[in-house]
Design an enzyme around this catalytic site. Structure first.
Site, PDB file in Angstrom:
ATOM      1  N   ALA A   7      55.892  38.536  50.401  1.00  0.00           N
ATOM      2  CA  ALA A   7      56.080  37.569  49.313  1.00  0.00           C
ATOM      3  C   ALA A   7      55.439  36.213  49.578  1.00  0.00           C
ATOM      4  O   ALA A   7      55.301  35.391  48.674  1.00  0.00           O
ATOM      5  CB  ALA A   7      57.574  37.411  49.021  1.00  0.00           C
ATOM      6  N   GLY A   9      52.390  36.023  50.624  1.00  0.00           N
ATOM      7  CA  GLY A   9      50.950  36.282  50.592  1.00  0.00           C
ATOM      8  C   GLY A   9      50.298  35.941  49.265  1.00  0.00           C
ATOM      9  O   GLY A   9      50.941  35.509  48.308  1.00  0.00           O
ATOM     10  N   ASP A  37      59.485  38.703  53.719  1.00  0.00           N
ATOM     11  CA  ASP A  37      58.279  38.599  54.538  1.00  0.00           C
ATOM     12  C   ASP A  37      58.686  38.583  56.004  1.00  0.00           C
ATOM     13  O   ASP A  37      59.874  38.593  56.322  1.00  0.00           O
ATOM     14  CB  ASP A  37      57.438  37.370  54.162  1.00  0.00           C
ATOM     15  CG  ASP A  37      55.935  37.679  54.272  1.00  0.00           C
ATOM     16  OD1 ASP A  37      55.530  38.238  55.313  1.00  0.00           O
ATOM     17  OD2 ASP A  37      55.175  37.387  53.334  1.00  0.00           O
ATOM     18  N   GLY A 125      50.428  47.734  49.290  1.00  0.00           N
ATOM     19  CA  GLY A 125      49.808  47.497  50.596  1.00  0.00           C
ATOM     20  C   GLY A 125      48.970  48.682  51.049  1.00  0.00           C
ATOM     21  O   GLY A 125      49.410  49.831  50.954  1.00  0.00           O
ATOM     22  N   ASP A 154      42.038  49.717  39.998  1.00  0.00           N
ATOM     23  CA  ASP A 154      40.798  50.483  39.860  1.00  0.00           C
ATOM     24  C   ASP A 154      40.605  50.918  38.407  1.00  0.00           C
ATOM     25  O   ASP A 154      39.501  50.884  37.868  1.00  0.00           O
ATOM     26  CB  ASP A 154      40.847  51.721  40.769  1.00  0.00           C
ATOM     27  CG  ASP A 154      41.226  51.350  42.194  1.00  0.00           C
ATOM     28  OD1 ASP A 154      40.513  50.545  42.801  1.00  0.00           O
ATOM     29  OD2 ASP A 154      42.252  51.846  42.687  1.00  0.00           O
ATOM     30  N   ARG A 157      39.475  48.005  36.482  1.00  0.00           N
ATOM     31  CA  ARG A 157      38.074  47.723  36.828  1.00  0.00           C
ATOM     32  C   ARG A 157      37.133  48.652  36.061  1.00  0.00           C
ATOM     33  O   ARG A 157      36.090  48.223  35.566  1.00  0.00           O
ATOM     34  CB  ARG A 157      37.868  47.910  38.338  1.00  0.00           C
ATOM     35  CG  ARG A 157      38.436  46.782  39.188  1.00  0.00           C
ATOM     36  CD  ARG A 157      38.508  47.187  40.661  1.00  0.00           C
ATOM     37  NE  ARG A 157      38.864  46.052  41.509  1.00  0.00           N
ATOM     38  CZ  ARG A 157      39.268  46.145  42.765  1.00  0.00           C
ATOM     39  NH1 ARG A 157      39.385  47.348  43.328  1.00  0.00           N
ATOM     40  NH2 ARG A 157      39.563  45.069  43.474  1.00  0.00           N
ATOM     41  N   HIS A 182      43.151  55.344  46.697  1.00  0.00           N
ATOM     42  CA  HIS A 182      42.744  53.954  46.458  1.00  0.00           C
ATOM     43  C   HIS A 182      41.844  53.533  47.625  1.00  0.00           C
ATOM     44  O   HIS A 182      42.225  52.766  48.497  1.00  0.00           O
ATOM     45  CB  HIS A 182      43.964  53.048  46.346  1.00  0.00           C
ATOM     46  CG  HIS A 182      43.609  51.592  46.225  1.00  0.00           C
ATOM     47  ND1 HIS A 182      42.886  51.095  45.165  1.00  0.00           N
ATOM     48  CD2 HIS A 182      43.828  50.549  47.047  1.00  0.00           C
ATOM     49  CE1 HIS A 182      42.689  49.795  45.340  1.00  0.00           C
ATOM     50  NE2 HIS A 182      43.257  49.439  46.484  1.00  0.00           N
TER      51      HIS A 182
END
Length: 329
Positions: A7, A9, A37, A125, A154, A157, A182
């Protein structure tokens, strides 16, 4: 109760405001946000906590910042697992898997012990698919179907690349698919995608009339996009990742629009696309009543088959490596 790990980050910094302002769970849904965290990040996390307070968001009933799993995972409705060990320079993928197996085994066990059995777990992650499988295996009392990993970035994107090429907005493009991992082996597939042109829905292949681009540059652009962002920004995708997490969770909560499907990494058991069982693999899904289903019956051509098998092979290898560590972790 919504948990965000990692959290302190970058991704969480973009994500927490969107969750708090009601754009994920609805404008009338009060929320308790739990921020987890690691201990060295607690100073930074306090700063994030202060900022969330200073946003004066009417839906935020409480914000809890902690470095303790038994506090963070208690009675959760949703767990968004963003925190992971990032790949450092000179690190082999194997080292990365080993470090993350430890984290996600421990978080899976904490979910099993403290969270509601109906909890929805979203793993962000990296390596996200295998981390998600590790967490699921470590939480045997929570249905496997409740675990998913993020391939929506993705997916977004791919939509955006098609929209840019055709001069339309991303909203005019639907039903792109991300198959598999991924990672750079993922397969962005637009064989079943539609685009709205002059008020009519047309297949993407038909609209673009450029098969070489669709089978070549388009695929590699989507596969390599994360690396391209890192190269340009010197940091990994944060704003777009946070937006994709919001899209993913909102769709789990409220369902997918009629006639549309989205991509997410889910357990492959019982799929009809020849992907081995017991992998966490990205498929096209529709969601209703907080439950996802595979989109069935899409024809798969030889080009797609080869790409889908390649990414399944990578996931099988990752899983085997991770599970060697899992038994000893």
């Amino acid at each position: 109760m919504v948990l965000v790990t990692g959290a302190a980050g970058q991704i969480a910094y973009s994500l927490l405001y969107s969750i708090g302002n009601g754009s994920v769970f609805g404008k009338d849904q009060p929320i308790i946000l739990v921020l987890l965290d690691i201990t060295p990040m607690m100073g930074v996390l306090d700063g994030v906590l202060m900022e969330l307070q200073d946003c004066a968001l009417p839906l935020l009933k409480d914000v809890i910042a902690t470095d303790k799993e038994e506090v963070a995972f208690k009675d959760l409705d949703v767990a968004i697992l963003v925190g992971s060990m990032p790949r450092r320079e000179g690190m082999e993928r194997k080292d990365l898997l080993k470090a993350n197996v430890k984290i996600f085994k421990s978080q899976g066990a904490a979910l099993d012990k403290y969270a509601k059995k109906s909890v929805k777990v979203i793993v962000v992650g990296n390596p996200a698919n295998t981390n998600c499988l590790t967490a699921s295996k470590s939480a045997p009392s929570i249905p496997k179907e409740n675990f998913s990993c993020l391939t929506r970035l993705d997916h977004n994107r791919a939509k955006a690349q098609i929209a840019l090429k055709l001069g339309v907005t991303a909203n005019d493009v639907k039903n792109v698919i991300i198959w598999g991992n991924h990672s750079s082996t993922q397969y962005p597939d637009v064989n079943h995608a539609k685009v709205k042109l002059q008020g009519k829905e047309v297949g993407v292949y038909e609209a673009l009339k450029d098969d070489n681009w669709l089978k070549g540059e388009f695929v590699t652009t989507v596969q390599q996009r994360g690396a391209a962002v890192i190269k340009a920004r010197k940091l990994s995708s944060a704003m777009s990742a946070a937006k994709a997490i919001c899209d993913h969770v909102r769709d789990i909560w409220f369902g997918t629009p009629e006639g549309e499907f989205v991509s997410m990494g889910v357990i492959s058991d019982g799929n009809s696309y020849g992907v081995p069982d017991d992998l966490l693999y990205s498929f096209p899904v529709v969601i209703k009543n907080k439950t996802w289903k595979f989109v069935e019956g899409l024809p798969v051509n030889d080009f797609s088959r080869e790409k889908m098998d390649l990414t399944a092979k990578e996931l099988t290898e990752e899983k085997e490596t991770a599970f060697e560590f899992l038994s000893s972790a």
